[in-house]
Scaffold this active site. Structure first.
Site, PDB file in Angstrom:
ATOM      1  CB  THR A 246       4.414 -12.146  -0.586  1.00  0.00           C
ATOM      2  OG1 THR A 246       3.151 -12.405   0.262  1.00  0.00           O
ATOM      3  CG2 THR A 246       4.408 -13.060  -1.778  1.00  0.00           C
TER       4      THR A 246
ATOM      5  CG  HIS B  59      -3.795  -6.249   0.098  1.00  0.00           C
ATOM      6  ND1 HIS B  59      -2.916  -7.011   0.660  1.00  0.00           N
ATOM      7  CD2 HIS B  59      -4.946  -7.136  -0.177  1.00  0.00           C
ATOM      8  CE1 HIS B  59      -3.151  -8.288   0.484  1.00  0.00           C
ATOM      9  NE2 HIS B  59      -4.444  -8.339   0.133  1.00  0.00           N
TER      10      HIS B  59
ATOM     11  CB  VAL C 160      -0.809   0.098   1.298  1.00  0.00           C
ATOM     12  CG1 VAL C 160      -1.817  -1.238   1.088  1.00  0.00           C
ATOM     13  CG2 VAL C 160      -0.182  -0.037   2.616  1.00  0.00           C
TER      14      VAL C 160
HETATM   15  C1  BJW Z   1      12.177 -10.174   1.588  1.00  0.00           C
HETATM   16  C2  BJW Z   1      12.801  -9.313   1.892  1.00  0.00           C
HETATM   17  C3  BJW Z   1      13.806  -8.817   0.991  1.00  0.00           C
HETATM   18  C4  BJW Z   1      11.620  -9.462   3.789  1.00  0.00           C
HETATM   19  N1  BJW Z   1      13.906  -9.201  -0.017  1.00  0.00           N
HETATM   20  N2  BJW Z   1      12.253 -10.642   0.512  1.00  0.00           N
HETATM   21  C5  BJW Z   1      -8.312 -19.104   6.103  1.00  0.00           C
HETATM   22  C6  BJW Z   1      -8.101 -19.348   4.904  1.00  0.00           C
HETATM   23  C7  BJW Z   1      -7.977 -18.399   4.043  1.00  0.00           C
HETATM   24  C8  BJW Z   1      -8.528 -17.285   4.301  1.00  0.00           C
HETATM   25  C9  BJW Z   1      -8.662 -16.878   5.231  1.00  0.00           C
HETATM   26  C10 BJW Z   1      -8.684 -17.858   6.365  1.00  0.00           C
HETATM   27  N3  BJW Z   1      -9.009 -16.938   7.544  1.00  0.00           N
HETATM   28  C11 BJW Z   1      -9.298 -15.657   7.174  1.00  0.00           C
HETATM   29  C12 BJW Z   1      -9.041 -15.564   5.882  1.00  0.00           C
HETATM   30  C13 BJW Z   1      -9.209 -14.265   5.052  1.00  0.00           C
HETATM   31  C14 BJW Z   1      -7.923 -13.514   5.114  1.00  0.00           C
HETATM   32  C15 BJW Z   1      -6.823 -14.331   5.380  1.00  0.00           C
HETATM   33  O1  BJW Z   1      -6.168 -14.456   4.356  1.00  0.00           O
HETATM   34  N4  BJW Z   1      -6.235 -14.538   6.462  1.00  0.00           N
HETATM   35  C16 BJW Z   1      -4.906 -15.039   6.580  1.00  0.00           C
HETATM   36  C17 BJW Z   1      -3.838 -14.344   7.285  1.00  0.00           C
HETATM   37  C18 BJW Z   1      -5.467 -16.723   7.128  1.00  0.00           C
HETATM   38  N5  BJW Z   1      -8.153 -12.515   3.979  1.00  0.00           N
HETATM   39  C19 BJW Z   1      -9.006 -11.442   4.042  1.00  0.00           C
HETATM   40  O2  BJW Z   1      -9.673 -11.356   4.851  1.00  0.00           O
HETATM   41  C20 BJW Z   1      -9.225 -10.708   2.711  1.00  0.00           C
HETATM   42  N6  BJW Z   1     -10.254 -10.523   2.178  1.00  0.00           N
HETATM   43  C21 BJW Z   1     -11.129 -11.605   1.998  1.00  0.00           C
HETATM   44  O3  BJW Z   1     -10.577 -12.804   1.944  1.00  0.00           O
HETATM   45  O4  BJW Z   1     -12.373 -11.269   1.494  1.00  0.00           O
HETATM   46  C22 BJW Z   1     -13.416 -12.505   1.566  1.00  0.00           C
HETATM   47  C23 BJW Z   1     -14.080 -12.511   2.928  1.00  0.00           C
HETATM   48  C24 BJW Z   1     -14.717 -11.603   3.209  1.00  0.00           C
HETATM   49  C25 BJW Z   1     -15.528 -11.892   4.219  1.00  0.00           C
HETATM   50  C26 BJW Z   1     -14.953 -12.652   5.375  1.00  0.00           C
HETATM   51  C27 BJW Z   1     -13.929 -13.680   5.012  1.00  0.00           C
HETATM   52  C28 BJW Z   1     -13.477 -13.782   3.628  1.00  0.00           C
HETATM   53  C29 BJW Z   1      -8.398  -9.381   2.935  1.00  0.00           C
HETATM   54  C30 BJW Z   1      -6.943  -9.315   3.287  1.00  0.00           C
HETATM   55  C31 BJW Z   1      -6.420  -7.970   3.409  1.00  0.00           C
HETATM   56  C32 BJW Z   1      -5.186  -8.004   3.910  1.00  0.00           C
HETATM   57  N7  BJW Z   1      -4.627  -6.608   4.205  1.00  0.00           N
HETATM   58  C33 BJW Z   1      -3.347  -6.305   4.695  1.00  0.00           C
HETATM   59  C34 BJW Z   1      -3.364  -4.921   5.541  1.00  0.00           C
HETATM   60  C35 BJW Z   1      -3.455  -3.801   4.386  1.00  0.00           C
HETATM   61  C36 BJW Z   1      -3.630  -2.706   4.973  1.00  0.00           C
HETATM   62  C37 BJW Z   1      -2.344  -2.179   5.604  1.00  0.00           C
HETATM   63  O5  BJW Z   1      -1.280  -2.123   4.938  1.00  0.00           O
HETATM   64  O6  BJW Z   1      -2.540  -1.554   6.597  1.00  0.00           O
HETATM   65  O7  BJW Z   1      -2.591  -6.277   3.739  1.00  0.00           O
HETATM   66  S1  BJW Z   1      -2.701  -7.680   5.920  1.00  0.00           S
HETATM   67  C38 BJW Z   1      -1.093  -7.543   5.361  1.00  0.00           C
HETATM   68  O8  BJW Z   1      -0.593  -8.657   4.729  1.00  0.00           O
HETATM   69  C39 BJW Z   1      -0.849  -6.568   4.227  1.00  0.00           C
HETATM   70  C40 BJW Z   1      -0.153  -7.173   3.114  1.00  0.00           C
HETATM   71  O9  BJW Z   1      -0.420  -6.755   1.783  1.00  0.00           O
HETATM   72  C41 BJW Z   1      -0.670  -8.497   3.371  1.00  0.00           C
HETATM   73  C42 BJW Z   1       0.327  -9.657   2.741  1.00  0.00           C
HETATM   74  O10 BJW Z   1       1.756  -9.510   3.398  1.00  0.00           O
HETATM   75  P1  BJW Z   1       3.115  -9.750   2.883  1.00  0.00           P
HETATM   76  O11 BJW Z   1       3.307  -8.679   1.741  1.00  0.00           O
HETATM   77  O12 BJW Z   1       3.255 -11.079   2.298  1.00  0.00           O
HETATM   78  O13 BJW Z   1       4.181  -9.207   3.651  1.00  0.00           O
HETATM   79  P2  BJW Z   1       4.818 -10.347   5.115  1.00  0.00           P
HETATM   80  O14 BJW Z   1       5.329  -9.320   6.218  1.00  0.00           O
HETATM   81  O15 BJW Z   1       4.110 -11.254   5.505  1.00  0.00           O
HETATM   82  O16 BJW Z   1       5.801 -10.965   4.383  1.00  0.00           O
HETATM   83  C43 BJW Z   1       7.156 -10.437   3.889  1.00  0.00           C
HETATM   84  C44 BJW Z   1       8.031 -11.228   3.244  1.00  0.00           C
HETATM   85  O17 BJW Z   1       9.098 -10.567   2.519  1.00  0.00           O
HETATM   86  C45 BJW Z   1       8.595 -12.360   3.999  1.00  0.00           C
HETATM   87  O18 BJW Z   1       8.331 -13.493   3.556  1.00  0.00           O
HETATM   88  C46 BJW Z   1      10.119 -11.949   4.153  1.00  0.00           C
HETATM   89  O19 BJW Z   1      10.936 -13.407   4.343  1.00  0.00           O
HETATM   90  C47 BJW Z   1      10.175 -11.401   2.881  1.00  0.00           C
HETATM   91  N8  BJW Z   1      11.370 -10.407   2.917  1.00  0.00           N
HETATM   92  N9  BJW Z   1      12.727  -8.851   3.305  1.00  0.00           N
HETATM   93  C48 BJW Z   1      13.031 -10.252  -0.395  1.00  0.00           C
HETATM   94  N10 BJW Z   1      14.697  -7.735   1.291  1.00  0.00           N
END
Ligand code: BJW
Ligand code: ZN
Length: 243
Positions: A188, A119, A103
């Site tokens: 990710t 997102h 974001v």
């Molecule tokens: C490097 C590095 C370098 C470091 N070089 N690499 C069970 C099963 C399936 C789904 C669900 C479930 N229970 C609940 C859900 C749904 C839920 C979900 O997925 N939850 C899981 C956590 C279980 N999803 C949702 O709710 C989504 N909506 C949805 O599903 O709607 C339908 C629905 C409606 C009603 C009810 C249920 C479902 C919405 C998800 C929204 C996520 N929002 C966030 C916050 C955004 C706003 C903000 O910024 O404040 O988005 S959460 C956060 O995580 C953010 C990110 O975009 C997202 C992903 O994180 P990301 O980018 O992967 O970061 P990290 O920190 O996790 O990883 C970083 C990586 O980089 C690491 O691996 C490091 O090793 C690596 N790294 N430095 C290369 N230099």
């Protein structure tokens, strides 16, 4: 050596490529990631801050967290990985689709044009009452939580847990993933859905999947190639762009 023959061939032939970015893409720019030791949520549970119910319960607290993050991001610039995506887009045009979970807007700053911010964007805001939305860069701490001219509460323009991703953006991301020849997943953890499905969709439709991360993730298990190194080092080499 960060070279993928499959990827260089696809670039050479102008085949469709998807870059799927997560927080690790911006880590070397100084933007904190979410999970892990230095992650943004080390001291909070996600549901305390990144949900609609948390926001309506305590909008000031949630906005303070977002203002803190906005102030950190404001001082950050795109790194060589962001720039390499822009250079690749210069070569491939609309055959390159960037799907970013970030974001922070750093891909925009780097000049990438064909991006899907699944997102949302931290610089955008939306009124809960009248739905008015737009970019709002500076929000003084004293005025938190911000109010719209209609009197409604203003929220960050991001997607919280339990919220649907913007329909047209998500469907474009699924379509591009199903149609690409190569998907390059960068920084990710691959645990947040529905975005975490995209590499699987690419794979099932015959794409070559490459994972770039510091450590293995669930995506590494389905990837054809895995590069365990910082994005800023690997991505320019992989894309053949040293910018
Ligand atoms: C490097 C590095 C370098 C470091 N070089 N690499 C069970 C099963 C399936 C789904 C669900 C479930 N229970 C609940 C859900 C749904 C839920 C979900 O997925 N939850 C899981 C956590 C279980 N999803 C949702 O709710 C989504 N909506 C949805 O599903 O709607 C339908 C629905 C409606 C009603 C009810 C249920 C479902 C919405 C998800 C929204 C996520 N929002 C966030 C916050 C955004 C706003 C903000 O910024 O404040 O988005 S959460 C956060 O995580 C953010 C990110 O975009 C997202 C992903 O994180 P990301 O980018 O992967 O970061 P990290 O920190 O996790 O990883 C970083 C990586 O980089 C690491 O691996 C490091 O090793 C690596 N790294 N430095 C290369 N230099
Ligand atoms: Zn309003």
């Amino acid at each position: 050596m960060a070279i993928s023959v499959k990827l260089s061939d696809a670039i050479e032939r102008g085949e469709p490529i998807v870059v799927l970015a997560g927080a690790g893409m911006s880590a070397e720019s100084g933007v904190p990631t979410f999970r892990g030791d230095d992650g943004l949520w080390k001291n909070y549970r996600p549901e305390e801050l990144a949900t609609y119910s948390a926001f309506v319960r305590d909008p000031k607290l949630v906005w303070e967290w977002y203002n803190w993050r906005r102030s950190k991001i404001k001082g950050c610039s795109p790194n060589p990985a962001h720039n390499a995506v822009t250079l690749l887009e210069g070569k491939l045009g609309d055959k390159l689709t960037l799907v970013t979970q970030n974001v922070d807007g750093l891909h925009r700053d780097a000049g990438t044009r064909n991006y899907l911010e699944v997102h949302g964007c931290i610089w955008e805001v939306r009124c809960l009452k009248c739905g008015l939305s737009g970019e709002l860069r500076d929000i003084p701490d004293e005025s938190l939580p911000p109010k719209c001219t209609c009197g409604g509460l203003v929220r960050p323009g991001v997607v919280w847990f339990g919220e649907s991703l913007p329909e047209h953006i998500l469907s474009a991301a699924f379509r591009a993933s199903a149609e690409c020849a190569v998907m390059v997943v960068i920084g990710t953890s691959g645990v947040v859905y529905p975005v975490a499905h995209l590499p699987q969709v690419a794979r099932e439709n015959g794409a070559h999947v490459i994972d770039v991360n510091l450590e293995r993730t669930p995506i590494s298990d389905i990837a054809d190639e895995v590069f365990l190194s910082p994005a800023g080092d690997v991505v320019p080499k992989l894309f053949g762009m040293m910018g």
